[in-house]
Design an enzyme around this catalytic site. Structure first.
Site, PDB file in Angstrom:
ATOM      1  N   GLU A 115      -5.272   1.686   2.473  1.00 33.05           N
ATOM      2  CA  GLU A 115      -5.143   0.526   3.358  1.00 33.05           C
ATOM      3  C   GLU A 115      -5.351   0.926   4.809  1.00 33.05           C
ATOM      4  OE1 GLU A 115      -3.046  -2.412   5.997  1.00 33.05           O
ATOM      5  OE2 GLU A 115      -2.699  -0.261   5.753  1.00 33.05           O
ATOM      6  N   HIS A 126       2.576   3.761  12.786  1.00 35.23           N
ATOM      7  CA  HIS A 126       1.516   4.767  12.873  1.00 35.23           C
ATOM      8  C   HIS A 126       1.910   5.945  13.759  1.00 35.23           C
ATOM      9  CE1 HIS A 126      -1.926   1.851  11.539  1.00 35.23           C
ATOM     10  NE2 HIS A 126      -0.856   1.796  10.761  1.00 35.23           N
ATOM     11  N   HIS A 179       0.816  -1.218   0.000  1.00 31.25           N
ATOM     12  CA  HIS A 179       0.000   0.000   0.000  1.00 31.25           C
ATOM     13  C   HIS A 179       0.851   1.269   0.000  1.00 31.25           C
ATOM     14  CE1 HIS A 179       0.216   1.116   4.385  1.00 31.25           C
ATOM     15  NE2 HIS A 179       0.307  -0.191   4.582  1.00 31.25           N
TER      16      HIS A 179
END
Length: 343
Positions: free
Chosen positions: A201, A312, A63
């Site tokens: 994604e 993240h 992704h």
């Protein structure tokens, strides 16, 4: 491949706004591809013929998008309220620099200073509604001249090598997989391969479903990153994988049970060619495989990932050797699929 990965990590491509990443990949892939197209969801689908003609039997997927934020409101004082795009940890976002939109308007994620909080406030992680973006203006009008509601924001984090062969950068998830695929595109392939650089994604594997539906592969290998937990204060049973121990070959996660024969093939190839590898010893998370696996009549899926710390977050950390070994093992996987294709 390392320099290619660094270039990819410098680009901004928050979910739904992958244009900058997609344009770069298209430019890089064009000289080596037999066909390139962008679908309605923003996936970039690249097909390259190999020594053995198999049509669209095999698909590699990674992704393009990254986590970030989106502006939802502008206050009378010129501060920007926002929401996160993807699963960003609020605890590590405070004080981090971001850039907004195509003009890369600089800003910083703000929160009421700790000196102004009471004891109870300091015990809790802040809610997203308590955060704001400071772009250095004093009024709504000044802010509106620079930024619009709906503008995307990306974290700022130039790639940097450090320590014992580690790389620090934003968006390693999943520019690492994109870099592996671009490196393979430059090589002669043992069989036909469709490369799916997927969109969105991070907000629910949305792009991968459409990509798999149109490509209709029989076999798909997802090239990803996954959560490393070799950290202080993490109990031993939850230290699922670690950078530097080789690519992670998945047998199951929170979204997919991987094809057993493909899993065993990857393990065997790694052992036979002395490539370090590991499994993920905790069932959690998920990736594009869950969407690809369920497309049409179903797809046999496998996943190969690099263990990366601080996913993240505004900066992640991974092993350069792991990225190179992902490439090596994927190359071997393609060769094994060519042998099985016969003809």
């Amino acid at each position: 491949m390392l320099e290619l990965l660094k270039q990819l990590c410098l680009l901004n491509g928050v979910s739904g706004a992958e244009d900058e990443v997609r344009d770069f990949i298209r430019t890089q892939a064009a000289p080596w591809a037999d066909s390139i197209r962008t679908d309605a969801l923003g996936n970039l689908i690249v097909f390259k013929r190999g020594k053995k003609e198999t049509g669209g039997r095999l698909m590699l997927a990674a992704h393009m998008d990254e986590v970030g934020l989106i502006v939802t409101r502008i206050t009378s004082q010129g501060f920007l309220k926002f929401d996160f795009v993807g699963g960003v940890d609020r605890r590590v976002a405070i004080g981090k620099p971001v850039v907004l939109g195509a003009n890369r308007v600089p800003g910083v994620i703000g929160l009421k200073a700790v000196h102004l909080t009471d004891r109870e406030e300091r015990k809790r992680a802040p809610k997203t509604r308590q955060l704001y973006l400071d772009i250095g203006v004093r009024s709504r009008e000044e802010a509106q001249a620079m930024v619009s509601v709906g503008e995307y924001g990306a974290f700022v984090g130039p790639p940097e090598e450090f320590g014992g062969g580690l790389l620090k950068a934003k968006a390693i998830d999943d520019r690492a997989g994109c870099a592996v695929m671009l490196a393979l595109l430059r090589e002669p392939l043992p069989l036909d391969v469709t490369f799916a650089f997927t969109a969105q994604e991070e907000v629910g594997t949305r792009g991968a479903f459409g990509a798999a539906f149109s490509v209709t592969p029989e076999v798909a290998l997802v090239l990803e990153t996954t959560t490393a937990a070799d950290l202080p204060m993490v109990e031993e049973k939850r230290r699922v994988c670690a950078p530097g121990r080789g690519p992670v070959i998945s047998y199951m996660d929170g979204g997919a049970i991987y094809d057993r024969a493909l899993f065993e093939t990857l393990c065997r190839l790694a052992r036979e060619h002395h490539i370090p590898w590991q499994t993920k010893e905790y069932i959690a998370g998920g990736n594009d495989a869950r969407a690809i696996q369920r497309s049409k009549a179903g797809v046999r899926v496998a996943a190969l990932s690099a263990a990366v710390r601080y996913l993240h977050a505004p900066a992640s950390v991974g092993s350069i050797a792991d990225f190179e070994n992902m490439l090596a093992l994927t190359r071997l996987f393609l060769a094994s699929q060519a042998e099985q294709a016969g003809g």
